[in-house]
Design a protein around this motif. Structure first.
Motif, PDB file in Angstrom:
ATOM      1  N   MET A   1      -2.596  28.990-122.658  1.00  0.00           N
ATOM      2  CA  MET A   1      -3.199  27.726-122.755  1.00  0.00           C
ATOM      3  C   MET A   1      -4.685  28.072-122.654  1.00  0.00           C
ATOM      4  SD  MET A   1      -2.825  24.257-120.214  1.00  0.00           S
ATOM      5  CE  MET A   1      -4.544  24.190-119.540  1.00  0.00           C
ATOM      6  N   ALA A   2      -5.304  27.095-123.690  1.00  0.00           N
ATOM      7  CA  ALA A   2      -6.776  27.453-123.971  1.00  0.00           C
ATOM      8  C   ALA A   2      -7.790  27.266-122.538  1.00  0.00           C
ATOM      9  CB  ALA A   2      -7.278  26.918-125.172  1.00  0.00           C
ATOM     10  N   LYS A   3      -8.662  27.903-122.274  1.00  0.00           N
ATOM     11  CA  LYS A   3      -9.650  27.468-121.284  1.00  0.00           C
ATOM     12  C   LYS A   3     -10.774  26.734-121.708  1.00  0.00           C
ATOM     13  CE  LYS A   3     -11.705  29.644-117.477  1.00  0.00           C
ATOM     14  NZ  LYS A   3     -12.918  30.037-117.204  1.00  0.00           N
ATOM     15  N   THR A   4     -11.011  25.768-120.855  1.00  0.00           N
ATOM     16  CA  THR A   4     -12.303  24.934-121.507  1.00  0.00           C
ATOM     17  C   THR A   4     -13.314  25.049-120.152  1.00  0.00           C
ATOM     18  OG1 THR A   4     -10.548  23.350-122.166  1.00  0.00           O
ATOM     19  CG2 THR A   4     -13.036  22.733-121.867  1.00  0.00           C
ATOM     20  N   LEU A   5     -14.348  25.481-120.689  1.00  0.00           N
ATOM     21  CA  LEU A   5     -15.652  25.589-120.058  1.00  0.00           C
ATOM     22  C   LEU A   5     -16.547  24.310-120.114  1.00  0.00           C
ATOM     23  CD1 LEU A   5     -17.204  29.145-121.111  1.00  0.00           C
ATOM     24  CD2 LEU A   5     -16.121  28.753-118.966  1.00  0.00           C
ATOM     25  N   THR A  43     -20.466  13.526-124.620  1.00  0.00           N
ATOM     26  CA  THR A  43     -19.956  14.680-124.498  1.00  0.00           C
ATOM     27  C   THR A  43     -19.081  15.103-125.911  1.00  0.00           C
ATOM     28  OG1 THR A  43     -17.945  13.590-123.697  1.00  0.00           O
ATOM     29  CG2 THR A  43     -19.312  14.539-121.869  1.00  0.00           C
ATOM     30  N   GLY A  44     -18.974  16.600-125.857  1.00  0.00           N
ATOM     31  CA  GLY A  44     -18.418  16.843-127.346  1.00  0.00           C
ATOM     32  C   GLY A  44     -17.611  18.399-126.833  1.00  0.00           C
ATOM     33  N   THR A  45     -17.009  18.671-128.035  1.00  0.00           N
ATOM     34  CA  THR A  45     -16.147  19.815-127.599  1.00  0.00           C
ATOM     35  C   THR A  45     -16.715  20.964-128.704  1.00  0.00           C
ATOM     36  OG1 THR A  45     -14.257  19.265-128.991  1.00  0.00           O
ATOM     37  CG2 THR A  45     -14.341  19.095-126.698  1.00  0.00           C
ATOM     38  N   CYS A  46     -16.773  22.318-128.355  1.00  0.00           N
ATOM     39  CA  CYS A  46     -17.110  23.200-129.127  1.00  0.00           C
ATOM     40  C   CYS A  46     -16.078  24.451-129.204  1.00  0.00           C
ATOM     41  CB  CYS A  46     -18.705  23.568-128.706  1.00  0.00           C
ATOM     42  SG  CYS A  46     -19.223  25.098-129.483  1.00  0.00           S
ATOM     43  N   LYS A  47     -15.778  24.920-130.023  1.00  0.00           N
ATOM     44  CA  LYS A  47     -14.988  26.144-130.058  1.00  0.00           C
ATOM     45  C   LYS A  47     -15.864  27.394-129.747  1.00  0.00           C
ATOM     46  CE  LYS A  47     -10.932  28.059-132.469  1.00  0.00           C
ATOM     47  NZ  LYS A  47     -10.249  28.030-133.309  1.00  0.00           N
ATOM     48  N   LEU A  48     -15.594  28.177-128.878  1.00  0.00           N
ATOM     49  CA  LEU A  48     -16.620  29.404-128.552  1.00  0.00           C
ATOM     50  C   LEU A  48     -15.901  30.627-129.206  1.00  0.00           C
ATOM     51  CD1 LEU A  48     -17.570  28.635-124.937  1.00  0.00           C
ATOM     52  CD2 LEU A  48     -19.103  28.466-127.016  1.00  0.00           C
ATOM     53  N   SER A  49     -14.576  30.577-128.930  1.00  0.00           N
ATOM     54  CA  SER A  49     -13.993  31.849-129.625  1.00  0.00           C
ATOM     55  C   SER A  49     -12.429  31.473-129.619  1.00  0.00           C
ATOM     56  CB  SER A  49     -13.812  32.860-128.722  1.00  0.00           C
ATOM     57  OG  SER A  49     -13.179  32.723-127.204  1.00  0.00           O
ATOM     58  N   ASP A  50     -11.572  32.180-130.240  1.00  0.00           N
ATOM     59  CA  ASP A  50     -10.163  31.491-130.460  1.00  0.00           C
ATOM     60  C   ASP A  50      -9.594  31.081-129.257  1.00  0.00           C
ATOM     61  OD1 ASP A  50     -10.477  32.249-132.889  1.00  0.00           O
ATOM     62  OD2 ASP A  50      -9.619  34.338-132.858  1.00  0.00           O
ATOM     63  N   LYS A 163     -22.202  32.963-127.761  1.00  0.00           N
ATOM     64  CA  LYS A 163     -21.728  34.213-127.131  1.00  0.00           C
ATOM     65  C   LYS A 163     -22.281  34.398-125.647  1.00  0.00           C
ATOM     66  CE  LYS A 163     -21.604  38.880-128.617  1.00  0.00           C
ATOM     67  NZ  LYS A 163     -22.687  39.832-129.312  1.00  0.00           N
ATOM     68  N   LEU A 164     -23.650  33.946-125.733  1.00  0.00           N
ATOM     69  CA  LEU A 164     -24.081  33.855-124.087  1.00  0.00           C
ATOM     70  C   LEU A 164     -23.303  32.935-123.269  1.00  0.00           C
ATOM     71  CD1 LEU A 164     -28.051  33.929-124.660  1.00  0.00           C
ATOM     72  CD2 LEU A 164     -26.443  35.881-123.984  1.00  0.00           C
ATOM     73  N   ILE A 165     -22.998  31.779-123.787  1.00  0.00           N
ATOM     74  CA  ILE A 165     -22.272  30.855-123.039  1.00  0.00           C
ATOM     75  C   ILE A 165     -20.864  31.592-122.521  1.00  0.00           C
ATOM     76  CG2 ILE A 165     -20.923  28.679-122.853  1.00  0.00           C
ATOM     77  CD1 ILE A 165     -23.251  27.787-124.948  1.00  0.00           C
ATOM     78  N   LEU A 166     -20.227  32.163-123.607  1.00  0.00           N
ATOM     79  CA  LEU A 166     -18.833  33.030-123.199  1.00  0.00           C
ATOM     80  C   LEU A 166     -18.984  33.959-121.895  1.00  0.00           C
ATOM     81  CD1 LEU A 166     -17.464  33.684-126.735  1.00  0.00           C
ATOM     82  CD2 LEU A 166     -16.143  32.637-124.755  1.00  0.00           C
ATOM     83  N   GLU A 167     -20.238  34.735-122.150  1.00  0.00           N
ATOM     84  CA  GLU A 167     -20.430  35.711-121.000  1.00  0.00           C
ATOM     85  C   GLU A 167     -20.879  35.294-119.697  1.00  0.00           C
ATOM     86  OE1 GLU A 167     -22.602  38.397-123.263  1.00  0.00           O
ATOM     87  OE2 GLU A 167     -21.028  38.690-124.633  1.00  0.00           O
ATOM     88  N   TYR A 168     -20.748  33.912-119.553  1.00  0.00           N
ATOM     89  CA  TYR A 168     -21.396  33.160-118.408  1.00  0.00           C
ATOM     90  C   TYR A 168     -21.429  33.887-117.012  1.00  0.00           C
ATOM     91  CZ  TYR A 168     -17.731  30.621-116.564  1.00  0.00           C
ATOM     92  OH  TYR A 168     -16.417  30.366-115.818  1.00  0.00           O
TER      93      TYR A 168
END
Lengths: 699, 99
Positions: A1-5, A43-50, A163-168
């Motif tokens: 399942m995809a994770k949502t930050l 609010t909105g969604t954004c795809k950070l990676s796959d 990318k920075l958000i992904l490495e939070y």
């Protein structure tokens, strides 16, 4: 399942935060909006990676976590929320590279909340032009964070921000300025009183003030005696906090930030010289407003005519194509005219929101606030009331919410109360159709008389607003120490993407929101108009034929007579006749009365309701206007829509409070039913009296 | 040099208490369009915290960019922040004029 930050976007006003939000989310945004729902958080969604997606919340702009107005309060409340679902995984602070100093103030506050923070420095593409150089590596080290240089305008740097958000998880959480330094002893006690809790959050809870709302919360009431401080002391501590933070920021920027002052800063000052000029400023403002309204009417008339005839022929097509029966009638006589009554206003509403968002995005609206403050204050309003009053021409709902920037509760309340007088886009359909029916299409000193009437109605709404503000200012006894700080943002070329999204959002909301009400009301009206219980309703044909003069009528006239006899004895007819005594002095027949009642749900319903009531039982393809023009009053034999009735209706719609969504939003913004109830009764009562006088005088 | 002038007056005012009151009367409200000053002092109790958070702190330079008609609003640049305040607020912030 995809994770949502969960990512929260925070920043000063006018830093391009919303542009960043639009860049990250594109069309994948959800604006909780009227009627009834809050608009405060986008609010909105954004795809950070796959694998990983982010849910992004765009919070209102604020300078500090010490909230001084209702929109800033929303930010603080979102950040103080103890619910782990609500608190963000990472906070992105959007800062403007040109006013980094002030932007970092908020940054150092957020940094104390134990939340990972990323600093996104926006408008980085302007750095060279403005002579700014920045040592990003050193800045990251000093601020204990990661920095992304972005340009939301050009769309650069967004990928590195993602990318920075992904490495939070790698982000340090420790603060750069320590609130304890303000008063070490006090904060030590505070920490002991709330073990394990973030001390800065506790501090914010204690210092929150609600002077800009009518809420009466004293957060320090439940506190231990040793922690309680009086207002002046708290204020001194807050000032100490400000000094402490700026000391740190100045030191940091001295080492990392350099600006060559000689580099151009000219556009701003040149434009300011003209736009805030004591004479030209007002002249230009007047011209701009004139231009906006002029273009709204001239540009939108073509698509409106097109839509009108389109719906008329659609109705006809359904009637001819589908088999005869109740369902066909419902579609062709109830639903299509009802929906047509709302779709026709899309062009005007889109244009209105288009212009208003340009005025706001470009930074011009703040200059209007500047030149209008004195004038507005005379009426108990605030320079910032100009923004709601202007955007009220589109819709009172966002306008009432736009009062949140007004720090003074009394001025804010008065603005909220008078905004519904401003001619909103929902009144337009009513005005346009009645003007077309009763005002002759002639020129008067070179001006089109119909256009002048419309302008007069706009003026009337505005005057009603300021005069009632003046009266309210005298009546309302609310003590409120007033202060006024209005930011003067830099001028910006409005971004097409932002404007487009605003227009799309608002128009969709209008159509969907109003469409639902209109659809429901059309169906109910159609049912009530085509059903009845009485003898007369069921035997309409026989009764009309039995009348002595019926044999003198030709076939078509006979059919009309039967249809109108049936309508009179349908449920709606009976209902209409019951209320007729109350509205007859105003010059309305029972059909207008029914349309009037339905338009208490929303004004624009009026035209749709009339269209539905009048189309029941008729077969010919007609636009709404022609149908109403042909209507005659049975008792007087005169046209139903004549000048006295028309003027009376126009005045009624100008003053009456007929919008449930506005009442709901006023209730939410003022936190009580008292104010919307006052609006409903006073405005509608006033409308009734004025219309009564006008009709009796003109009759 | 603006900063130096500011400090100069600050020193004078401390050394010569008798002229303290006369010089200290200068507030932002006395500035004309285009004039500058250094913020010296104000009563914390009367000034909204928000102003301080925008950078209105002692030692910072204030530049009057525009006055509204009837000198009612002051459009200022303090410490790189651009904002407008009303005259009664401006009259609470003491400054030393920079020439």
């Amino acid at each position: 399942m995809a994770k949502t930050l969960h990512v929260a976007l925070i920043g000063n006003p006018n830093t391009g935060k919303t542009s960043v939000f639009n860049q990250l989310t594109g069309l994948n945004q959800k604006v909780g909006n009227y009627p009834g729902i809050t608009v405060e958080k986008k609010t909105g969604t954004c795809k950070l990676s796959d694998e990983i997606k982010a849910r992004i919340t765009d919070l209102p702009g604020t300078y500090s976590l010490n909230a001084t107005s209702a929109d800033e309060q929303i930010v603080v409340e979102a950040l103080l929320d103890e619910n782990p679902e609500a608190s963000p995984d990472v906070a992105v602070i959007v800062a403007d590279v040109e006013s980094l100093k002030r932007n970092l103030f908020l940054f150092t506050q957020i940094k104390e909340l134990d939340t990972p923070v990323i600093l996104a420095i926006n408008m980085a593409d302007n750095m060279e032009k403005k002579g700014i150089s920045l040592d990003v590596k050193l800045l990251e080290k000093q601020l204990n964070t990661r920095v992304a240089l972005i340009s939301a305008r050009k769309g650069t740097g967004i990928d590195s921000l993602k990318k920075l958000i992904l490495e939070y998880q790698n982000l340090p959480k420790n603060p750069v300025v320590n609130i304890s330094e303000v008063d070490p002893e006090y904060f030590k006690k505070l920490e002991q009183a709330f073990p394990g809790k973030n001390r800065y959050k506790q501090w914010l809870r204690i210092t929150q003030n609600f002077s800009f709302t009518n809420r009466k919360v004293n957060p320090s009431e439940n506190l231990d005696k040793t922690l309680r401080k009086d207002k002046t002391e708290l204020k001194r501590m807050q000032q100490k906090e400000a000094i402490l933070r700026y000391l740190f920021i100045n030191k940091t920027l001295k080492e990392t930030y350099r600006q060559d002052v000689n580099a151009a800063k000219d556009l701003r000052s040149r434009l300011d010289q003209i736009l805030t000029h004591r004479i030209f400023g007002y002249v230009l403002f007047f011209l701009i407003i004139l231009l906006v309204f002029q273009s709204i009417y001239s540009w939108s008339s073509y698509p409106m005519d097109l839509i009108d005839s389109l719906f008329a022929s659609m109705s006809q097509w359904v009637k001819n194509t589908l088999p005869d029966g109740a369902l066909t009638d419902l579609v062709s006589e109830g639903i299509i005219p009802g929906i047509g009554g709302i779709v026709i206003f899309i062009p005007q509403i889109a244009f209105l929101f288009f212009f208003i968002s340009i005025l706001e995005e470009s930074g011009y609206m703040s200059r209007v606030v500047f030149i209008m403050d004195r004038l507005m204050r005379r009426f108990g309003l605030n320079g910032k009331s100009v923004v709601p009053l202007i955007s009220g021409t589109a819709c009172a709902i966002p306008a009432v919410m736009a009062t949140r920037t007004i720090e003074n509760w009394k001025e804010r309340l008065i603005t909220i109360l008078v905004t519904p007088f401003i001619t909103c886009s929902a009144r337009l359909p009513v005005y346009l159709i009645i003007i077309a029916l009763v005002i002759p299409d002639q020129t008067f000193f070179g001006f089109n008389l119909q256009g002048l009437t419309l302008m007069g109605l706009y003026l009337l709404g505005f005057l009603a607003a300021v005069i009632s503000a003046y009266i309210l200012n005298k009546i309302l006894k609310i003590k409120n120490r007033s202060f006024f700080i209005a930011e003067m943002p830099d001028y910006k070329l409005p971004l097409a993407k932002n404007i487009g999204l605003t227009v799309y959002d608002k128009t969709r909301d209008f159509v969907v929101g109003a469409g639902k009400i209109i659809l429901a009301i059309s169906i109910v009206l159609w049912f009530l108009a085509s059903h009845g219980y009485s003898e007369q309703f069921h035997n309409a044909k026989e009764i009309v034929l039995a009348q002595p003069d019926s044999n003198q009528l030709d076939e078509e006239a006979l059919e009309t007579a039967i249809a109108s006899y049936r309508l009179q004895h349908s449920y709606i007819g009976i209902l209409g006749h019951t209320i007729e005594p109350a509205i007859r002095p105003l010059g309305y027949d029972w059909k207008i009365g029914v349309a009037l009642i339905t338009s208490f749900a929303a004004r624009e319903v009026f035209v749709g309701s009339l269209a539905t009531i009048y189309s029941v039982g008729t077969d010919d393809e007609e636009t709404i206007k022609n149908r109403l023009a042909g209507e005659t009053n049975i008792t007087t034999g005169k046209k139903t829509f004549n000048l006295p009735t028309g003027i009376s209706l126009l005045l009624f719609y100008a003053f009456a409070m007929q919008c449930m969504s506005t009442l709901a939003v006023v209730k939410r913004e003022t936190n009580s039913w008292k104010w919307p109830a006052i609006q409903l009764f006073f405005m509608s009562g006033f409308a009734y009296i004025v219309s009564l006088l006008a009709y009796q005088f003109l009759k | 040099m603006p900063a130096k002038t500011g400090r100069g007056i600050w020193l004078t005012t401390n050394c010569l208490p008798w002229c303290y009151s006369t010089i200290m009367k200068d507030t932002i409200a006395q500035l004309k369009k285009g004039e500058k000053g250094i913020i010296e002092n104000y009563s914390t109790d009367l000034i909204p915290v928000k102003l301080q958070e925008l950078g209105c702190l002692p030692g910072n330079e204030v530049h009057v960019i525009q006055l509204s008609p009837f000198k009612d609003l002051f459009y200022l640049n303090i410490n790189g922040s651009f904002f407008a305040i009303r005259k009664e607020t401006a009259a609470l912030i003491e400054i030393a004029k920079v020439f």
